[in-house]
Design a protein around this motif. Structure first.
Motif, PDB file in Angstrom:
ATOM      1  N   LEU A   1     -58.958 -41.265  -4.462  1.00 28.47           N
ATOM      2  CA  LEU A   1     -58.491 -41.760  -5.774  1.00 28.47           C
ATOM      3  C   LEU A   1     -57.169 -41.969  -5.924  1.00 28.47           C
ATOM      4  N   TRP A   2     -56.578 -43.321  -6.313  1.00 31.60           N
ATOM      5  CA  TRP A   2     -55.164 -43.351  -6.461  1.00 31.60           C
ATOM      6  C   TRP A   2     -54.396 -42.384  -7.729  1.00 31.60           C
ATOM      7  N   ASP A   3     -55.363 -42.205  -8.630  1.00 35.00           N
ATOM      8  CA  ASP A   3     -54.787 -41.237  -9.698  1.00 35.00           C
ATOM      9  C   ASP A   3     -56.106 -40.301 -10.217  1.00 35.00           C
ATOM     10  N   ALA A   4     -55.610 -39.176 -10.661  1.00 34.36           N
ATOM     11  CA  ALA A   4     -56.896 -38.249 -11.159  1.00 34.36           C
ATOM     12  C   ALA A   4     -57.625 -38.920 -12.183  1.00 34.36           C
ATOM     13  N   ASN A   5     -57.087 -39.746 -12.975  1.00 33.92           N
ATOM     14  CA  ASN A   5     -57.765 -40.530 -14.080  1.00 33.92           C
ATOM     15  C   ASN A   5     -58.319 -41.981 -13.801  1.00 33.92           C
ATOM     16  N   ALA A   6     -58.471 -42.068 -12.447  1.00 32.40           N
ATOM     17  CA  ALA A   6     -58.862 -43.468 -12.004  1.00 32.40           C
ATOM     18  C   ALA A   6     -60.251 -43.709 -12.494  1.00 32.40           C
ATOM     19  N   LEU A   7     -61.249 -42.827 -12.574  1.00 31.50           N
ATOM     20  CA  LEU A   7     -62.462 -42.643 -12.964  1.00 31.50           C
ATOM     21  C   LEU A   7     -62.564 -41.786 -13.910  1.00 31.50           C
ATOM     22  N   GLN A   8     -62.622 -42.236 -15.325  1.00 31.78           N
ATOM     23  CA  GLN A   8     -62.540 -41.521 -16.643  1.00 31.78           C
ATOM     24  C   GLN A   8     -63.707 -41.626 -17.341  1.00 31.78           C
ATOM     25  N   LYS A   9     -64.088 -40.720 -17.593  1.00 30.40           N
ATOM     26  CA  LYS A   9     -65.306 -40.562 -18.651  1.00 30.40           C
ATOM     27  C   LYS A   9     -64.499 -40.501 -20.219  1.00 30.40           C
ATOM     28  N   VAL A  10     -65.016 -41.568 -20.831  1.00 33.67           N
ATOM     29  CA  VAL A  10     -64.648 -41.839 -22.213  1.00 33.67           C
ATOM     30  C   VAL A  10     -65.424 -41.058 -23.080  1.00 33.67           C
ATOM     31  N   ASP A  11     -66.972 -41.161 -22.901  1.00 28.30           N
ATOM     32  CA  ASP A  11     -67.698 -40.380 -23.797  1.00 28.30           C
ATOM     33  C   ASP A  11     -69.097 -40.201 -22.671  1.00 28.30           C
ATOM     34  N   SER A  12     -70.132 -39.815 -23.329  1.00 24.56           N
ATOM     35  CA  SER A  12     -71.222 -39.483 -22.380  1.00 24.56           C
ATOM     36  C   SER A  12     -71.951 -40.764 -22.090  1.00 24.56           C
ATOM     37  N   HIS A  13     -71.570 -41.784 -22.424  1.00 23.19           N
ATOM     38  CA  HIS A  13     -72.226 -43.145 -21.709  1.00 23.19           C
ATOM     39  C   HIS A  13     -71.022 -44.109 -21.926  1.00 23.19           C
ATOM     40  N   THR A  14     -70.008 -43.576 -21.566  1.00 27.61           N
ATOM     41  CA  THR A  14     -68.734 -44.824 -21.335  1.00 27.61           C
ATOM     42  C   THR A  14     -68.011 -44.247 -20.360  1.00 27.61           C
ATOM     43  N   VAL A  15     -67.927 -45.239 -19.334  1.00 28.38           N
ATOM     44  CA  VAL A  15     -66.910 -44.926 -17.969  1.00 28.38           C
ATOM     45  C   VAL A  15     -65.938 -46.052 -18.039  1.00 28.38           C
ATOM     46  N   ARG A  16     -64.647 -45.300 -17.710  1.00 28.92           N
ATOM     47  CA  ARG A  16     -63.630 -46.351 -17.535  1.00 28.92           C
ATOM     48  C   ARG A  16     -62.823 -46.350 -16.079  1.00 28.92           C
ATOM     49  N   LEU A  17     -62.818 -47.280 -15.372  1.00 26.52           N
ATOM     50  CA  LEU A  17     -62.226 -47.574 -14.132  1.00 26.52           C
ATOM     51  C   LEU A  17     -60.788 -47.853 -14.310  1.00 26.52           C
ATOM     52  N   ASN A  18     -59.782 -46.882 -14.170  1.00 31.18           N
ATOM     53  CA  ASN A  18     -58.362 -47.465 -14.271  1.00 31.18           C
ATOM     54  C   ASN A  18     -57.766 -47.745 -13.128  1.00 31.18           C
ATOM     55  N   CYS A  19     -57.591 -49.172 -12.514  1.00 24.38           N
ATOM     56  CA  CYS A  19     -57.370 -49.473 -11.538  1.00 24.38           C
ATOM     57  C   CYS A  19     -55.896 -49.527 -11.246  1.00 24.38           C
ATOM     58  N   LYS A  20     -55.472 -49.463  -9.935  1.00 23.38           N
ATOM     59  CA  LYS A  20     -53.938 -49.528  -9.707  1.00 23.38           C
ATOM     60  C   LYS A  20     -53.465 -50.738  -9.375  1.00 23.38           C
ATOM     61  N   ALA A  21     -54.501 -51.923  -9.051  1.00 22.64           N
ATOM     62  CA  ALA A  21     -54.368 -53.345  -8.833  1.00 22.64           C
ATOM     63  C   ALA A  21     -55.390 -54.006  -9.704  1.00 22.64           C
ATOM     64  N   ALA A  22     -54.888 -55.240 -10.040  1.00 25.35           N
ATOM     65  CA  ALA A  22     -56.027 -56.098 -10.623  1.00 25.35           C
ATOM     66  C   ALA A  22     -57.036 -56.522  -9.755  1.00 25.35           C
ATOM     67  N   GLN A  23     -58.410 -56.798 -10.406  1.00 25.54           N
ATOM     68  CA  GLN A  23     -59.483 -57.219  -9.453  1.00 25.54           C
ATOM     69  C   GLN A  23     -60.592 -57.703 -10.530  1.00 25.54           C
ATOM     70  N   LEU A  24     -60.866 -58.680  -9.962  1.00 26.86           N
ATOM     71  CA  LEU A  24     -61.905 -59.448 -10.750  1.00 26.86           C
ATOM     72  C   LEU A  24     -63.390 -59.308 -10.524  1.00 26.86           C
ATOM     73  N   ALA A  25     -63.672 -58.868  -9.241  1.00 30.15           N
ATOM     74  CA  ALA A  25     -64.879 -58.903  -8.793  1.00 30.15           C
ATOM     75  C   ALA A  25     -65.575 -57.385  -8.966  1.00 30.15           C
ATOM     76  N   VAL A  26     -65.179 -56.453  -9.785  1.00 36.30           N
ATOM     77  CA  VAL A  26     -65.520 -55.282  -9.978  1.00 36.30           C
ATOM     78  C   VAL A  26     -67.101 -55.314 -10.142  1.00 36.30           C
ATOM     79  N   PRO A  27     -67.628 -56.005 -11.207  1.00 39.31           N
ATOM     80  CA  PRO A  27     -69.133 -56.009 -11.443  1.00 39.31           C
ATOM     81  C   PRO A  27     -69.655 -56.459 -10.143  1.00 39.31           C
ATOM     82  N   GLU A  28     -69.328 -57.277  -9.251  1.00 35.85           N
ATOM     83  CA  GLU A  28     -70.221 -57.584  -7.927  1.00 35.85           C
ATOM     84  C   GLU A  28     -70.024 -56.517  -7.178  1.00 35.85           C
ATOM     85  N   HIS A  29     -68.854 -55.936  -6.929  1.00 39.74           N
ATOM     86  CA  HIS A  29     -68.755 -54.857  -6.172  1.00 39.74           C
ATOM     87  C   HIS A  29     -69.697 -53.730  -6.497  1.00 39.74           C
TER      88      HIS A  29
END
Lengths: 554, 310
Positions: A185-213
């Motif tokens: 992972l490009w950063d230790a915080n790339a996959l961030q747990k915001v709370d028990s039911h929220t996840v944040r993907l902090n990407c190093k580059a812009a990406q439109l197709a994340v939901p399809e990925h």
């Protein structure tokens, strides 16, 4: 998911209203940016095909003919059929439907920052694992970390590498004394747990197709306690439970009580392995030993249409049979040879003698004309004289002797290869065809210097290009490596404005036609067949089967 | 008799040892390719080396051979990569399925073909003989890859009488066995019947049969007691050889009807290069081939005491 948080959604709405983009482009892009499919369809003024089906019969058994492979490592799957069994027991974070629109799955909504670098995934709060316990942000993070770990060997890594992964030097040295590199992972915080039911993907580059990925077929959500392995008794959030598995024979799934999503309507689902040969599939369907066939060879379509109980469903797809060369091996490392291989081909004639109305004309760039990021280029025309000239300039004035390998099934693949071979003769490229048993070819498909294989549909052109042609990806069977192509691909992945993205896609398509490693004569249609007693049936362009949506009439 | 049995057993073991050496040479002498077959093409060099070390592939070849042989003899056949299950389990399941197919095949073939052969033999040159001969020639001329299509067209697609495949998904089904057994019997029936007919004609011309008839022994008794036993020697050998054919040679029929038997298992193991499964299948086929041949030889001496193998 009523929020219109992304600033480009109003632009899309006004573009649609002014006729600058069509409904398909509006639907696909606005939903990726977080607009709900319901709202997007309502604004586009067309009915939402994903609406709940009323009066579906309950109970019964659904039997589908499909290969039953080993299911041990779902995150490493490279066959849609294997994922079709696991998807009945383990859901995905998102769901891309037959209309290519991506909807919420285990996440109830997502938000994306204006720069497409921060994706916030809101996990559903009413989802429970079958053995107990809530499905939470921790489960999402465990699964994403697992698929992005190079040791897992998942093709998800290739899809997400450009925006989630970086290479880091280690203390170890290679044979030349250079530091060995590892991907993580490009950063230790790339996959961030915001709370028990929220996840944040902090990407190093812009990406439109994340939901399809997130709906790529190896990305089913497994229970962390199972450690990435799947077997009888593995936990899941899906509508069914696996109760019997005999690789090469059958998989039996039983409906689960209290499923959070649609259905299930049938009591049991059975996937029955009748082998690769289409003959037994036809015979089993004709004698009603199975209620459907997951993927049918185009040869069978006329026979199946003659059966009174058969409902044949077809989909225009961005799946295609592709002849490809190893970009780094002679004589294919000479661009002029690759160009000659393309210029020798009249795609319309290939279509006419092989697929006919079961396909459409290809353009040698692997970006489907039905996809929203397709950019129309001038027609690519056969030019025998130029092909001969290029071959001569490349040092082959008397032509070339080559061998192309392909698999026996699906039967249209050797047919397409044979048609290509006949056309190559006109420019002096003499090609011997090596038709291999399907299972054997699937084992070595990336290894043959000159080969032909079918690529499944993907809902965006950038997904196919990212999986198949980005430098260093595990599924980059042609070993294509072009820094300019990689740069433009990353740019397209991060461009939300449709017109700008299409302009970048046009450049990518042009590079493929000029420099690329493929000869792509046609696009495939995809066929699935179900007994008319199966209600709610449809063909998914990616060959997927979601049995919780199907019911069987007694 | 015990000496013959002992000699055949020694022969069987020697043949199997020779076969095991050939197999080991073919499959196991190149550890690198074994690791690729075991772990798949996407495995890394590091994973392959680790696997080879864990599985003792850095030992000398003769040490590995005896270890391999020891495991094989004790039933430790390894894991099938494709089926993700112990090879022994997969093998037993598929051999059982082929055993069922063989049982129904022989139960159908033997009475029909022997009856037809005997009738044709004792009525040589009559209309009945010619009709039987014509029937036998026609059925034997249609290979299984054609008869399967023909049977399927008639009974599945036209008359809708029989199931199109024989995967036994819901457990044993006699109806699902009808077409594969019929396809196999049709192909083989003519061969065995013609062999029985020729043998019967030969025996019926022998002096001891003429003597029995002239002594006034009733004709049915002459046939059943004196002629049949001697006439069955040649067909018996042919039938025993069919065990081998059923083990590996019915792949076309198994594939066409999606019957999950030993033949289709060999094909799957070969196509997917499932090394341990392929080794086990090959050794099993060798065992069955040698064992049936030995059984045939022993039974030969029982049927005809004049025959002694030196």
């Amino acid at each position: 998911m009523s929020s219109e948080s992304h600033p480009y959604i109003p632009v899309l709405r006004s573009n649609l209203a002014e006729g600058k983009i069509d409904r398909r482009e509006f639907l696909r892009t606005s939903t990726l940016l977080g607009l709900s499919a319901t709202a997007a369809y309502a604004f586009a003024g067309v009915p939402n095909p994903a609406r709940a089906q009323a009066n579906m019969p309950k109970g019964g058994r659904l039997r589908i003919s499909m290969r039953v492979y080993d299911l041990k490592s779902p995150h490493r799957f490279n066959a849609t059929s294997a994922s079709n069994i696991v998807r009945q027991t383990n859901d995905f974070l998102t769901v891309t439907g037959a209309d290519n629109v991506t909807r919420p799955g285990l996440i109830e909504k997502w938000e994306v920052s204006p720069d497409l670098k921060t994706w916030t995934l809101h996990v559903r709060k009413n989802v429970k694992w079958r053995k107990g316990g809530d499905f939470t942000a921790d489960d999402v993070i465990w699964n994403l970390k697992h698929v992005l770990d190079p040791a897992t060997g998942s093709s998800m890594l290739g899809l997400m590498r450009s925006y989630m992964i970086s290479e880091f030097e280690t203390a170890e040295k290679d044979d030349k004394g250079n530091p060995k590199k590892v991907s993580r992972l490009w950063d230790a915080n790339a996959l961030q747990k915001v709370d028990s039911h929220t996840v944040r993907l902090n990407c190093k580059a812009a990406q439109l197709a994340v939901p399809e990925h997130l709906f790529h077929y190896p990305n089913s959500m497994l229970h962390p306690a199972d450690g990435g392995e799947y077997k009888l008794g593995s936990d899941g959030t899906g509508p069914f439970e696996l109760v019997e598995l005999e690789v090469g024979k059958k998989a039996v799934l039983r409906a689960r009580q209290g499923y959070w999503g649609k259905g299930p309507y049938v009591d049991t689902v059975e996937f029955i392995d009748l082998g690769d040969d289409p003959g037994p599939q036809l015979a089993a369907f004709a004698s009603r030993q199975v209620d459907g066939i997951q993927l049918i060879s185009t040869d069978l379509v006329p026979s199946l249409r003659n059966l009174p109980h058969a409902a044949v469903y077809e989909q225009t797809t961005a799946g295609a049979g592709v002849a490809r060369v190893h970009y780094d091996k002679p004589p294919f490392n000479d661009k002029r040879v690759r160009q000659a291989l393309r210029l020798a081909i009249d795609c319309q004639k290939i279509l006419d003698v092989t697929m006919r109305d079961a396909g459409s004309v290809g353009e040698h760039h692997h970006v489907g004309p039905t996809l929203p990021d397709y950019a129309k280029l001038p027609p690519y025309k056969q030019d025998i004289a130029k092909a001969k000239q290029l071959l001569a300039e490349a040092g082959h004035p008397n032509g070339l002797d080559l061998t192309i390998s392909c698999r026996k099934e699906p039967s249209q693949e050797p047919q397409l290869v044979q048609a290509l071979v006949e056309q190559w003769k006109a420019v002096g490229i003499r090609v011997t065809v090596n038709i291999m048993p399907t299972a054997e070819y699937n084992r070595i498909w990336t290894e043959v210097p000159f080969g032909f294989i079918g690529w499944a549909h993907r809902p965006l052109g950038i997904m196919t290009l990212g999986l198949a042609y980005r430098s260093g990806q595990s599924w980059n069977e042609s070993r294509y490596s072009n820094p300019e192509f990689d740069r433009l691909l990353s740019e397209a992945e991060g461009t939300v404005d449709l017109e700008k993205r299409k302009a970048v896609m046009a450049k990518l398509e042009a590079i493929m036609q000029d420099d690329g490693p493929i000869i792509q004569p046609v696009w495939n249609k995809m066929y699935q067949v179900f007994d008319k007693k199966v209600k709610g049936a449809y063909a998914h362009p990616s060959q997927l089967v979601m049995c919780n949506e199907f019911a069987v009439e007694a | 008799m015990p000496r013959i049995v002992f000699r055949r057993l020694v022969y069987l073991i020697a043949t199997m040892l020779a076969a095991s050496l050939i197999l080991f040479g073919l499959f196991e002498l190149s550890p690198e390719s074994v690791a690729v077959d075991a772990l798949g093409q996407f495995s890394t060099q590091e994973q392959r080396m680790l696997w080879l070390e864990q599985n003792g592939y850095f030992e000398p070849a003769y040490v590995r051979y005896f270890a391999w042989l020891g495991k094989f003899v004790t039933g430790d056949l390894g894991m099938s990569r494709v089926f993700n299950a112990p090879v022994a389990k997969v093998l037993v399941d598929r051999l059982s399925a082929t055993g069922i197919l063989a049982l129904f095949f022989f139960a159908t073939l033997i009475p029909i073909s022997l009856t037809l052969g005997v009738i044709a033999g004792i009525q040589r040159g009559t209309l009945v003989d010619r009709a039987i001969t014509l029937f036998c020639v026609i059925t034997t001329s249609i290979p299984p890859f054609a008869s399967t299509v023909l049977l399927s067209t008639i009974f599945v697609f036209s008359l809708h009488l029989l199931p199109g495949t024989s995967g036994m998904i819901d457990g044993f089904s006699f109806r699902e066995l009808i077409m594969p057994v019929t396809a196999l019997v049709l192909y083989d029936l003519g061969y065995v019947a013609r062999m029985t007919r020729a043998s019967m004609i030969d025996v019926m011309a022998r002096p001891y049969i003429r003597t029995a008839v002239l002594k006034g022994v009733p004709y049915p008794v002459v046939i059943l007691r004196h002629a049949l036993r001697n006439a069955l020697i040649a067909p018996f050998t042919v039938i025993m050889l069919h065990v081998n054919w059923l083990i590996g040679g019915v792949i076309v029929v198994e594939l066409f009807f999606a019957y999950k038997g030993f033949g289709s298992l060999i094909l799957e193991a070969t196509l997917s290069r499932d090394l341990f499964l392929l080794e086990a299948c090959t050794m099993t086929a060798v065992v069955i081939a040698v064992a049936t041949q030995s059984l045939a030889d022993i039974a030969y001496t029982f049927l005809n005491p004049r025959i002694r193998f030196k």
